[in-house]
Design a protein around this motif. Structure first.
Motif, short mmCIF file in Angstrom:
data_model
loop_
_atom_site.label_atom_id
_atom_site.label_comp_id
_atom_site.label_asym_id
_atom_site.label_seq_id
_atom_site.Cartn_x
_atom_site.Cartn_y
_atom_site.Cartn_z
N ILE A 155 33.46 -1.89 -81.66
CA ILE A 155 33.84 -0.89 -82.57
C ILE A 155 33.04 0.41 -82.06
N LYS A 156 33.62 1.33 -82.04
CA LYS A 156 33.31 2.58 -81.74
C LYS A 156 33.92 3.86 -82.74
N GLY A 157 33.22 5.08 -82.73
CA GLY A 157 33.36 6.04 -83.52
C GLY A 157 34.19 7.12 -82.64
N GLY A 206 39.56 17.28 -84.75
CA GLY A 206 38.50 17.19 -85.76
C GLY A 206 38.61 16.04 -86.44
N GLU A 207 39.61 15.11 -86.25
CA GLU A 207 39.79 13.78 -86.68
C GLU A 207 38.64 12.69 -86.28
N GLU A 208 37.96 12.03 -87.30
CA GLU A 208 37.13 11.07 -86.69
C GLU A 208 37.68 9.60 -87.10
N VAL A 209 37.63 8.82 -85.79
CA VAL A 209 38.53 7.51 -85.97
C VAL A 209 37.53 6.56 -85.89
N ILE A 210 37.66 5.44 -86.21
CA ILE A 210 36.95 4.02 -86.18
C ILE A 210 37.95 3.00 -85.57
N ALA A 211 37.46 2.39 -84.77
CA ALA A 211 38.49 1.48 -83.82
C ALA A 211 37.95 0.36 -82.95
N LEU A 267 41.62 5.75 -73.36
CA LEU A 267 41.07 4.75 -74.45
C LEU A 267 42.18 4.24 -75.28
N LEU A 268 42.15 2.69 -75.11
CA LEU A 268 42.97 1.92 -76.30
C LEU A 268 42.30 1.74 -77.59
N LEU A 312 41.21 13.58 -72.45
CA LEU A 312 40.96 15.19 -72.84
C LEU A 312 41.10 15.48 -74.39
N HIS A 313 41.40 14.56 -75.04
CA HIS A 313 41.40 14.70 -76.40
C HIS A 313 40.20 14.13 -77.37
N ILE A 314 39.32 13.57 -76.48
CA ILE A 314 38.12 12.96 -77.07
C ILE A 314 36.98 14.19 -76.78
N VAL A 315 36.34 14.19 -78.06
CA VAL A 315 34.85 15.14 -78.00
C VAL A 315 33.87 14.15 -77.64
N TYR A 316 33.71 13.18 -78.27
CA TYR A 316 32.61 12.47 -78.08
C TYR A 316 32.77 10.95 -78.77
N THR A 317 32.12 9.92 -78.42
CA THR A 317 32.21 8.47 -79.03
C THR A 317 30.94 8.36 -79.33
N TYR A 318 30.79 7.27 -80.18
CA TYR A 318 29.51 6.79 -80.67
C TYR A 318 29.68 5.44 -81.48
#
Length: 102
Positions: free
Chosen positions: A3-5, A11-16, A26-27, A68-74
């Motif tokens: 599970i990652k953010g 600007g959307e923040e997604v959890i998956a 990233l799938l 290129l559409h990802i700013v960061y993951t956490y």
């Protein structure tokens, strides 16, 4: 589950449940968007809620995102992970804090 953010350039923040594909994308499995929810009582603190991601797509179980559409993951906060697991996990939640008795 991994599970990652994910913060997107939109600007959307997604959890998956996230997995790196061989082609670099990233799938995202069972992705939800993290949104602010209004306070339940007047003057209270706003909460967080999940909404489907992407909102208007038929395909919601597996979404591939270009890097290129990802700013960061956490790694999300424990409470977010707990709620995500209740929705998509096995339903078994492992406590992370030790209980001292006696």
């Amino acid at each position: 589950m991994n599970i990652k953010g994910i913060k997107l350039v939109t600007g959307e923040e997604v959890i998956a449940d996230a997995e790196h594909l061989p082609d670099g994308r990233l799938l995202l499995k069972n992705a939800v968007q993290l949104r602010m929810a209004p306070p339940q009582i007047a003057g209270g603190q706003p909460g967080l809620g999940f909404t489907p991601f992407p909102a208007f797509s038929i395909e919601k179980e597996n979404i591939a995102i270009e890097p290129l559409h990802i700013v960061y993951t956490y790694s999300p906060d424990e409470s977010i992970t707990y709620n995500y697991n209740q929705m998509f996990g096995s339903g078994i939640i492992t406590p992370s804090k030790q209980i001292i008795t006696g």
